[in-house]
Design an enzyme around this catalytic site. Structure first.
Site, PDB file in Angstrom:
ATOM      1  CB  CYS A   1      -0.956   0.004   1.196  1.00 51.67           C
ATOM      2  SG  CYS A   1      -0.188   0.341   2.794  1.00 51.67           S
TER       3      CYS A   1
ATOM      4  CG  ASP B   1       3.000  -1.267   3.388  1.00 47.42           C
ATOM      5  OD1 ASP B   1       2.847  -1.062   4.611  1.00 47.42           O
ATOM      6  OD2 ASP B   1       2.448  -2.201   2.779  1.00 47.42           O
TER       7      ASP B   1
ATOM      8  CB  CYS C   1      -2.622  -3.098   2.729  1.00 50.42           C
ATOM      9  SG  CYS C   1      -1.451  -3.350   4.081  1.00 50.42           S
TER      10      CYS C   1
END
Length: 212
Positions: free
Chosen positions: A96, A99, A159
């Site tokens: 995602c 991240d 995510c």
């Protein structure tokens, strides 16, 4: 907006499974080398018995494996996604948008990130170092956030809803059509990076407090 609840919930989700926080950083650093990570390698780095590694991974249901049972993805992945994460001339991927903003500090590398606006498909890109973001294109890039749910599959519950957008107005228009997502918020990419930095600080403090 107040980002503290998001940081708290992210930390809670990471620590929900005993040992996940301790496993995360070594696993990310191994995945960043661009090759699958065996459980034996991970056990050796952590100085854990194989049974403990297996128990933690069993509860982290989002973990990706190759046909030989080696780990190829947990946040950072060798499988193609919408979030390209290039470090040291190696093309990796992330689950995602957040991240990509969190991991450079945890692995100690600068990443060139590229993706697409989740609403329009327009290309977006930026450079993320352990301490700052640069070369943000377009400059007004935004990120969607949701509150993590109490679920073993963090990829599905969190995510899948955390995206890049070309601008805050574009993201807010998208959010108006996704009001069923709990805690949905739109922030600038700089705010999202700040959240990631705070998350990393708390995560590393938690790990060091458990180190004998």
């Amino acid at each position: 907006m107040k980002l503290a609840p998001y940081i708290l919930e992210l930390l809670t989700s990471v620590n929900r499974t005993n040992g996940t926080a301790d496993l995360l950083v070594p696993l990310l650093r191994e995945l960043a080398k661009g090759r699958p990570v065996s459980r034996t390698t991970l056990a050796g780095i952590l100085d854990w018995p194989a049974e403990r590694v297996a128990a933690v991974l069993e509860q982290a249901t989002s973990t990706e494996y190759d046909k030989d049972g080696n780990i190829i993805g947990y946040g950072l992945t060798l499988r193609e996604t919408s979030y390209v994460f290039e470090i040291d001339d190696r093309r990796l991927y992330a689950w995602c948008a957040l991240d990509t903003l969190i991991f450079p500090a945890l692995i100690g590398r600068t990443a060139r990130v590229s993706s697409h606006c989740a609403a329009t498909g327009a290309p977006v890109s930026l450079t993320v170092s352990p301490s700052e973001i640069q070369a943000v294109e377009p400059a007004g890039m935004a990120v969607s956030l949701v509150l993590p749910q109490e679920a073993a599959d963090v990829r599905q519950s969190f995510c899948c809803h955390v995206h890049f957008f070309a601008s805050v107005p574009t993201a807010e228009d998208w959010a108006s059509k996704h009001q069923g997502l709990e805690g949905l918020a739109i922030v600038s990419v700089h705010e999202a990076f700040g959240l990631g930095q705070e998350f990393n600080r708390h995560l590393l403090q938690t790990m060091s407090s458990r180190t004998p």
